[in-house]
Design an enzyme around this catalytic site. Structure first.
Site, short mmCIF file in Angstrom:
data_model
loop_
_atom_site.label_atom_id
_atom_site.label_comp_id
_atom_site.label_asym_id
_atom_site.label_seq_id
_atom_site.Cartn_x
_atom_site.Cartn_y
_atom_site.Cartn_z
N ASP A 1 108.19 24.79 50.40
CA ASP A 1 107.57 25.22 49.14
C ASP A 1 108.61 25.52 48.06
OD1 ASP A 1 108.56 27.48 50.40
OD2 ASP A 1 106.62 28.42 50.69
N ASP B 1 100.46 38.47 54.61
CA ASP B 1 99.04 38.11 54.56
C ASP B 1 98.75 36.89 55.46
OD1 ASP B 1 100.17 36.06 53.13
OD2 ASP B 1 99.04 36.42 51.28
N HIS C 1 100.42 34.01 55.43
CA HIS C 1 100.70 32.68 54.88
C HIS C 1 101.85 32.01 55.63
CE1 HIS C 1 103.39 34.60 51.50
NE2 HIS C 1 104.18 34.19 52.46
N GLU D 1 98.23 30.69 51.02
CA GLU D 1 97.64 32.02 50.96
C GLU D 1 96.26 32.00 51.61
OE1 GLU D 1 99.72 34.15 50.38
OE2 GLU D 1 100.43 34.33 48.31
C1 GLP Z 1 107.86 33.42 51.48
C2 GLP Z 1 107.87 31.96 51.91
C3 GLP Z 1 107.31 31.82 53.29
C4 GLP Z 1 107.95 32.81 54.22
C5 GLP Z 1 107.70 34.21 53.75
C6 GLP Z 1 108.24 35.28 54.67
O1 GLP Z 1 106.61 33.82 51.11
N1 GLP Z 1 107.13 31.13 51.01
O2 GLP Z 1 107.52 30.50 53.74
O3 GLP Z 1 107.45 32.66 55.50
O4 GLP Z 1 108.31 34.29 52.50
O5 GLP Z 1 109.33 35.90 54.09
P1 GLP Z 1 110.19 37.02 54.75
O6 GLP Z 1 110.95 36.37 55.85
O7 GLP Z 1 111.09 37.45 53.64
O8 GLP Z 1 109.28 38.08 55.23
#
Ligand code: GLP
Length: 261
Positions: A67, A136, A138, A143
């Site tokens: 993404d 959440d 994702h 989402e």
């Molecule tokens: C962002 C990314 C996700 C990732 C998430 C978790 O939202 N788009 O792909 O899984 O962060 O992030 P963290 O590892 O900082 O909790």
């Protein structure tokens, strides 16, 4: 799905990196799906170490990130493109012409989304997709209520995700409201999925996603449909799982993991 519990976040990230390294050693032309977020930072640190100290070769691989925020250029220090450049691409012998992220600056998100899907297909599909999990549920930026068969497209971020990103963007108004993300269906098409989660704050969503019902309310729960999905968690993120004893037993007795344990 197999669930692998490691003693702490460092061990979980290190095992994740070893799976990526083994994939690359077994197939130097592997197509890797990459993820961002704090959890993945230690994985990239370990992969860079494996490159420098053990000669892990990235020269033949192709990568596709999950993404990108809409509105950020690849050079923007807060973009996922820059995250990947700074943490991996500039530090290993990867051919940047074969690294791909959705273009967050495109004027035509629909065309860019379709082109991204086409590029994945032209590369032969993704061999190993790395995944983190949002609070959440994702995966990528899918989402809640993302269709379980969704493809790469634009998604509006939830207020919770926007708030979580204030630490990166400095203030609430600067956080992008939208992103381009591979869909849940795109992710499920990869030949293998590897989700990494660590920390006690992920424990409730990890339990929902892995042991709860498959629901569009928790995108990561769709991974239960994947024929080859490994989940690596530390003790803290695993703390709300009910089947821990069984998962440990399976892992200890699984020959495939013998040389990675
Ligand atoms: C962002 C990314 C996700 C990732 C998430 C978790 O939202 N788009 O792909 O899984 O962060 O992030 P963290 O590892 O900082 O909790």
């Amino acid at each position: 799905m197999e669930i692998i519990i490691q003693p702490d976040a460092a061990a979980a990230a290190s095992l994740t990196a070893r799976v990526v390294a083994k994939t690359l050693r077994d197939n130097p032309h592997a197509v890797l799906g990459l993820a961002t977020g704090q959890t993945m930072e230690s994985v990239y640190i370990e992969l860079v170490r494996l490159h420098r100290e053990e000669g892990l070769d990235f020269s033949g691989c192709t990568t596709f990130n999950l993404d990108e925020f809409i509105g950020l250029t690849p050079a923007d220090p807060r973009s996922y493109h820059r995250y990947m450049t700074d943490r991996l691409f500039a530090l290993v012998n990867i051919d940047t012409a074969r690294t791909h992220l959705p273009d967050g600056t495109t004027g035509d998100v629909r065309a860019e989304s379709q082109a991204y899907e086409d590029r994945i297909a032209a590369a032969g599909g993704i061999d190993l997709q790395l995944l983190g999990i949002g609070r959440d549920g994702h995966i990528g930026f899918n989402e809640p209520m993302s269709a379980l068969r969704s493809r790469t497209r634009e998604k509006a971020l939830t207020p919770e995700t926007i708030l979580h990103n204030v630490s990166v963007f400095g203030d609430l108004d600067s956080v992008p409201r939208r992103a381009i993300t591979m869909g849940v269906g795109t992710i499920l098409e990869s030949r293998r999925c590897l989700l990494l989660a660590s920390g006690v704050e992920k424990a409730p969503i990890v339990a929902k996603a892995l042991e709860g019902p498959i629901t569009a309310m928790v995108s990561a729960s769709a991974l239960q449909l994947h024929p080859r999905c490994s989940v690596i968690v530390d003790e803290a993120a695993a703390s709300k799982l009910q089947g821990k004893a069984y998962y440990r037993w399976v892992f200890e007795n699984e020959p495939e993991w013998a040389d990675l344990r």
